[in-house]
Each structure stands twice: as C-alpha cells, then as structure tokens.
Design a protein around this motif. Sequence first.
Motif, short mmCIF file in Angstrom:
data_model
loop_
_atom_site.label_atom_id
_atom_site.label_comp_id
_atom_site.label_asym_id
_atom_site.label_seq_id
_atom_site.Cartn_x
_atom_site.Cartn_y
_atom_site.Cartn_z
N GLN A 89 0.83 -1.20 0.00
CA GLN A 89 0.00 0.00 0.00
C GLN A 89 0.86 1.26 0.00
N ALA A 90 1.98 1.22 0.71
CA ALA A 90 2.90 2.35 0.70
C ALA A 90 3.48 2.54 -0.70
N LYS A 91 3.78 1.43 -1.37
CA LYS A 91 4.31 1.51 -2.73
C LYS A 91 3.26 2.09 -3.67
N LEU A 92 1.99 1.70 -3.48
CA LEU A 92 0.91 2.28 -4.27
C LEU A 92 0.84 3.79 -4.10
N ALA A 93 0.94 4.25 -2.86
CA ALA A 93 0.90 5.69 -2.59
C ALA A 93 2.09 6.40 -3.24
N GLU A 94 3.25 5.81 -3.12
CA GLU A 94 4.46 6.38 -3.72
C GLU A 94 4.31 6.48 -5.24
N LEU A 95 3.82 5.40 -5.85
CA LEU A 95 3.68 5.36 -7.31
C LEU A 95 2.57 6.29 -7.79
N MET A 96 1.56 6.54 -6.95
CA MET A 96 0.51 7.46 -7.34
C MET A 96 1.07 8.87 -7.51
N GLU A 97 1.96 9.26 -6.63
CA GLU A 97 2.59 10.57 -6.75
C GLU A 97 3.40 10.67 -8.05
N VAL A 98 4.13 9.61 -8.36
CA VAL A 98 4.91 9.57 -9.61
C VAL A 98 3.96 9.65 -10.81
N ALA A 99 2.90 8.86 -10.77
CA ALA A 99 1.93 8.81 -11.88
C ALA A 99 1.26 10.15 -12.09
N LYS A 100 0.88 10.84 -11.01
CA LYS A 100 0.25 12.16 -11.13
C LYS A 100 1.16 13.14 -11.85
N GLN A 102 3.58 12.37 -13.94
CA GLN A 102 3.73 11.95 -15.32
C GLN A 102 2.52 12.32 -16.16
N VAL A 103 1.33 12.15 -15.60
CA VAL A 103 0.10 12.44 -16.33
C VAL A 103 -0.08 13.95 -16.51
N ALA A 104 0.26 14.70 -15.48
CA ALA A 104 0.09 16.15 -15.54
C ALA A 104 1.13 16.83 -16.41
N GLY A 105 2.27 16.19 -16.51
CA GLY A 105 3.39 16.87 -17.10
C GLY A 105 3.66 16.71 -18.50
#
Length: 105
Positions: A89-100, A102-105
Amino acid sequence: MTTFDDRKDAFEKKHAHDEELAFKATARRNKLLGLWIAEQIGLTGDKAEAYAKEVVAADFEEAGDADVIRKAMADLKAGKVEISEHRLQAKLAELMEVAKKQVAG
C-alpha cells in the motif's frame, strides 16, 4: 447564457477533466506497480509489460484498490517474494505521486 450558466459549464468541464486525470493517474500507477512487481518476481521485457497490463486490467474488477492489492499479493506470494500488504500500500501511494506528475506533465 447567463453568468451562472457559464460558471456551471466551466465547473462541469473542470470536474470532467479532473476525473479524467484521476483515471489516467490511477491506470498509470497500476502500470508502474505492475512493472515494479514484475521486477520483484523476475519478469523482464515483454513479459514484464504484459504483466503490467494484467495489473491495470485487474483494477476494473471492483471499485477501489482491493482488487489490485489482491492480485499483487497473490502474484508476489506465487513468486516467493515476501512483501507485507502495508508495504504494498505504501508503494501504491508512492507510485501514485509519480503517476500524477507523469500524467500532468
């Protein structure tokens, strides 16, 4: 149109845009998670990419992250990789920040 109608339309468009970005970020996060798990269980190349797609598809089974976590935990266990659900779950949270980003940028 009145100012109220203009504001309503703008709000609806923003909401739709935000929902689309959230969907894309979640799908991207799941792909990143799939690639991370693939690495943990020794998959590379096309097999890792195919596995990442399986993780993305798993998210459509039910609302929320439970379906993705369930698949990930089962696959990690099958690959004899010991990772706690909390760490996942911590990895999911970490990867969500990365994904946001990437998607926004």
